[in-house]
Design an enzyme around this catalytic site. Structure first.
Site, PDB file in Angstrom:
ATOM      1  N   GLU A   1     -25.509 -47.666   0.452  1.00  0.00           N
ATOM      2  CA  GLU A   1     -25.189 -46.330  -0.070  1.00  0.00           C
ATOM      3  C   GLU A   1     -25.161 -46.251  -1.600  1.00  0.00           C
ATOM      4  O   GLU A   1     -24.490 -47.038  -2.265  1.00  0.00           O
ATOM      5  CB  GLU A   1     -23.839 -45.881   0.485  1.00  0.00           C
TER       6      GLU A   1
ATOM      7  N   LYS B   1     -23.630 -44.545  -4.233  1.00  0.00           N
ATOM      8  CA  LYS B   1     -22.368 -43.793  -4.253  1.00  0.00           C
ATOM      9  C   LYS B   1     -21.662 -44.021  -5.576  1.00  0.00           C
ATOM     10  O   LYS B   1     -21.289 -45.150  -5.894  1.00  0.00           O
ATOM     11  CB  LYS B   1     -21.523 -44.331  -3.081  1.00  0.00           C
TER      12      LYS B   1
ATOM     13  N   LYS C   1     -26.730 -37.814   2.453  1.00  0.00           N
ATOM     14  CA  LYS C   1     -25.313 -37.853   2.835  1.00  0.00           C
ATOM     15  C   LYS C   1     -24.669 -36.570   2.347  1.00  0.00           C
ATOM     16  O   LYS C   1     -24.257 -36.458   1.200  1.00  0.00           O
ATOM     17  CB  LYS C   1     -24.700 -39.081   2.181  1.00  0.00           C
TER      18      LYS C   1
ATOM     19  N   GLU D   1     -21.993 -38.512  13.144  1.00  0.00           N
ATOM     20  CA  GLU D   1     -20.827 -39.341  12.833  1.00  0.00           C
ATOM     21  C   GLU D   1     -19.602 -38.956  13.652  1.00  0.00           C
ATOM     22  O   GLU D   1     -19.252 -37.791  13.755  1.00  0.00           O
ATOM     23  CB  GLU D   1     -20.508 -39.196  11.340  1.00  0.00           C
TER      24      GLU D   1
ATOM     25  N   ASN E   1     -17.311 -43.897  12.012  1.00  0.00           N
ATOM     26  CA  ASN E   1     -16.676 -44.028  10.701  1.00  0.00           C
ATOM     27  C   ASN E   1     -15.307 -44.675  10.865  1.00  0.00           C
ATOM     28  O   ASN E   1     -14.459 -44.183  11.609  1.00  0.00           O
ATOM     29  CB  ASN E   1     -16.548 -42.660  10.014  1.00  0.00           C
TER      30      ASN E   1
ATOM     31  N   GLU F   1     -19.618 -47.726  10.076  1.00  0.00           N
ATOM     32  CA  GLU F   1     -19.528 -47.124   8.741  1.00  0.00           C
ATOM     33  C   GLU F   1     -18.173 -47.357   8.074  1.00  0.00           C
ATOM     34  O   GLU F   1     -17.136 -47.204   8.716  1.00  0.00           O
ATOM     35  CB  GLU F   1     -19.686 -45.601   8.838  1.00  0.00           C
ATOM     36  N   SER F   2     -18.203 -47.673   6.806  1.00  0.00           N
ATOM     37  CA  SER F   2     -17.031 -47.708   5.919  1.00  0.00           C
ATOM     38  C   SER F   2     -16.145 -48.955   6.063  1.00  0.00           C
ATOM     39  O   SER F   2     -15.935 -49.456   7.167  1.00  0.00           O
ATOM     40  CB  SER F   2     -16.117 -46.498   6.104  1.00  0.00           C
TER      41      SER F   2
HETATM   42  O1  LIG Z   1     -17.833 -47.099   0.643  1.00  0.00           O
HETATM   43  P1  LIG Z   1     -17.662 -47.562   2.047  1.00  0.00           P
HETATM   44  O2  LIG Z   1     -16.241 -47.774   2.440  1.00  0.00           O
HETATM   45  O3  LIG Z   1     -18.523 -48.767   2.353  1.00  0.00           O
HETATM   46  O4  LIG Z   1     -18.232 -46.376   2.997  1.00  0.00           O
HETATM   47  C1  LIG Z   1     -19.571 -45.953   3.001  1.00  0.00           C
HETATM   48  C2  LIG Z   1     -19.758 -44.754   3.902  1.00  0.00           C
HETATM   49  O5  LIG Z   1     -19.458 -45.123   5.222  1.00  0.00           O
HETATM   50  C3  LIG Z   1     -18.868 -43.575   3.469  1.00  0.00           C
HETATM   51  O6  LIG Z   1     -19.240 -43.220   2.196  1.00  0.00           O
HETATM   52  C4  LIG Z   1     -18.964 -42.366   4.378  1.00  0.00           C
HETATM   53  C5  LIG Z   1     -19.063 -42.377   5.737  1.00  0.00           C
HETATM   54  N1  LIG Z   1     -19.115 -41.109   6.213  1.00  0.00           N
HETATM   55  C6  LIG Z   1     -19.034 -40.253   5.200  1.00  0.00           C
HETATM   56  C7  LIG Z   1     -19.079 -38.870   5.182  1.00  0.00           C
HETATM   57  C8  LIG Z   1     -19.029 -38.242   3.978  1.00  0.00           C
HETATM   58  C9  LIG Z   1     -18.904 -38.961   2.793  1.00  0.00           C
HETATM   59  C10 LIG Z   1     -18.877 -40.332   2.781  1.00  0.00           C
HETATM   60  C11 LIG Z   1     -18.943 -40.993   3.995  1.00  0.00           C
END
Ligand SMILES: O=P(O)(O)OC[C@@H](O)[C@@H](O)c1c[nH]c2ccccc12
Length: 389
Positions: free
Chosen positions: A172, A174, A235, A284, A306, A342-343
């Site tokens: 990502e 970001k 995104k 998601e 997520n 995710e995340s």
């Molecule tokens: O930075 P991380 O913790 O690795 O996460 C990335 C991504 O999963 C996260 O930015 C995200 C997942 N779903 C979203 C929806 C909107 C905005 C952002 C996100």
């Protein structure tokens, strides 16, 4: 009023499911109210008749505004019956209250966002209405011809998974997030994207929300134009089909649809639009209820779990495991759906944990974007080199 339709269908959907998918929003009544009152005042000085007309216009506008408010409440009721806690922005806010010559709105539960996701969605609603005014859908559709060709996002993830034996990586781009603030000061989106590609990412995710994530569609477009070969996920916080067309025009190969925000009918409809445009839809989910809703929708190929609760920001990677246990996992395998973890993924152990749970792909931002060389960050994340060269 046009927006008033049978409650059998999703009201939210009907607002943008007109011909050409343009929003059939009720007009902004608070503006109408103020405008009419002002224009009558201008023509009729402070006479008795003038005052009566002012009050009649006000009453009528308030009645309409009340109706509009009710429709909106119903719209949120349909969503909440599907377990959707994120409400949509009331179109005009609650009715105005008058005290003497002053008008004001009372802040209450109904017109104040309850959490950050709701806040983002309400802001997005205004943003999209403005963008649509400037570039209506029929104009966007014409630009589709000039959009760069779409590439196979899901295929790239599957291929990477087969090649490396590890989950395919969506890296990502970001810059910031509401929960973590600025992640990287010297942020060059194209350089970061190229570095990810060199490091072995299968696909990239590019945040396009400006206000809360400091992203942009310019970033998406620039990465695409720079010749990065990894397919790109836009995104965004999609609430309107218009945004899907816009993403495609800017060079996206996939788009995110958030089940916490969109009722089933919207997801079904948007997934169809994605197919028509050659985009992959990453749907998601956060919890069991959202997962079950999404598993009931035909034609879904990619589901993201997520680990971050978008209401509280808490991250817990065991969420991925929880949602893939038992029958749900079986159904996912039967349907040949690719699941993306995710995340909150930082270490090779985290990757192994979600892979064990059943994911074939991962979406990672923070842990790699923060590294001085984001591509090398990928090697650290997986505990080994995953690039082809
Ligand atoms: O930075 P991380 O913790 O690795 O996460 C990335 C991504 O999963 C996260 O930015 C995200 C997942 N779903 C979203 C929806 C909107 C905005 C952002 C996100």
């Amino acid at each position: 009023m046009e927006g008033l339709v049978s409650p059998k269908v999703s009201l939210r959907t009907t607002f943008y499911h007109g011909p050409n998918f343009s929003i059939r929003r009720p007009m902004n009544l608070s503006k109408l109210n103020r405008f009419s009152v002002a224009s009558i005042r201008a023509q009729q000085p402070e006479t008795k008749d003038g005052a009566a007309m002012v009050s009649a216009v006000r009453e009528e506008a308030n009645a309409l505004q009340m109706k509009e408010w009710e429709v909106d409440m119903l719209q949120n009721e349909v969503a909440s019956s599907q377990g959707i806690r994120i409400r949509r922005r009331p179109p005009t806010g609650p009715p105005l209250h008058y005290v003497g010559p002053f008008e004001f709105r009372i802040q209450n539960e109904g017109n104040t966002p309850r959490n950050i996701l709701e806040k983002i969605i309400w802001h997005k609603d205004m943003e999209v209405s403005q963008l649509k005014e400037r570039r209506p859908l029929h104009a966007l559709k014409k630009s589709l011809e000039n959009a760069p060709p779409s590439r196979d996002f899901t295929g790239a993830l599957k291929e990477a998974n087969l090649r490396t034996g590890l989950p395919g990586l969506i890296a990502e781009v970001k810059k910031a997030s509401p929960s973590r603030g600025i992640l990287r000061e010297d942020f060059d989106p194209v350089e970061i994207a190229q570095s990810y590609e060199r490091g072995g990412a299968a696909c990239l995710s590019v945040l396009t929300d400006e206000k809360y994530f400091k992203g942009s569609f310019e970033n998406l477009e620039a990465i695409r134009q720079a010749g990065v070969k990894c397919p790109l996920l836009c995104k965004e916080f999609v609430i309107d089909a218009w945004q899907i067309y816009y993403a495609r025009i800017k060079g996206a190969d996939a788009i995110l649809l958030i089940a916490a925000v969109l009722p089933d009918l919207d997801i079904r409809y948007m997934v169809k639009i994605c197919k028509m445009l050659g985009l992959a839809a990453l749907v998601e989910v956060h919890d069991e209820r959202e997962m079950d809703r999404v598993l009931g929708i035909e034609g879904i190929e990619l589901i993201g779990i997520n680990n971050r609760n978008l209401e509280t920001f808490e991250v817990d990677i065991s969420n991925t495991r929880k949602l893939l246990e038992g029958e749900r996992g079986q159904l996912i395998r039967q349907k040949d759906i690719i699941v993306v973890g995710e995340s909150g993924l930082f270490t090779p152990d985290d990757i192994a944990y979600v892979q064990e749970a059943g994911v074939k792909a991962v979406l990672v931002g923070e842990s790699i974007v923060k590294q001085s060389d984001p591509g090398k960050g990928i090697t650290g994340l997986f505990g080994k080199e995953i690039s082809l060269s």
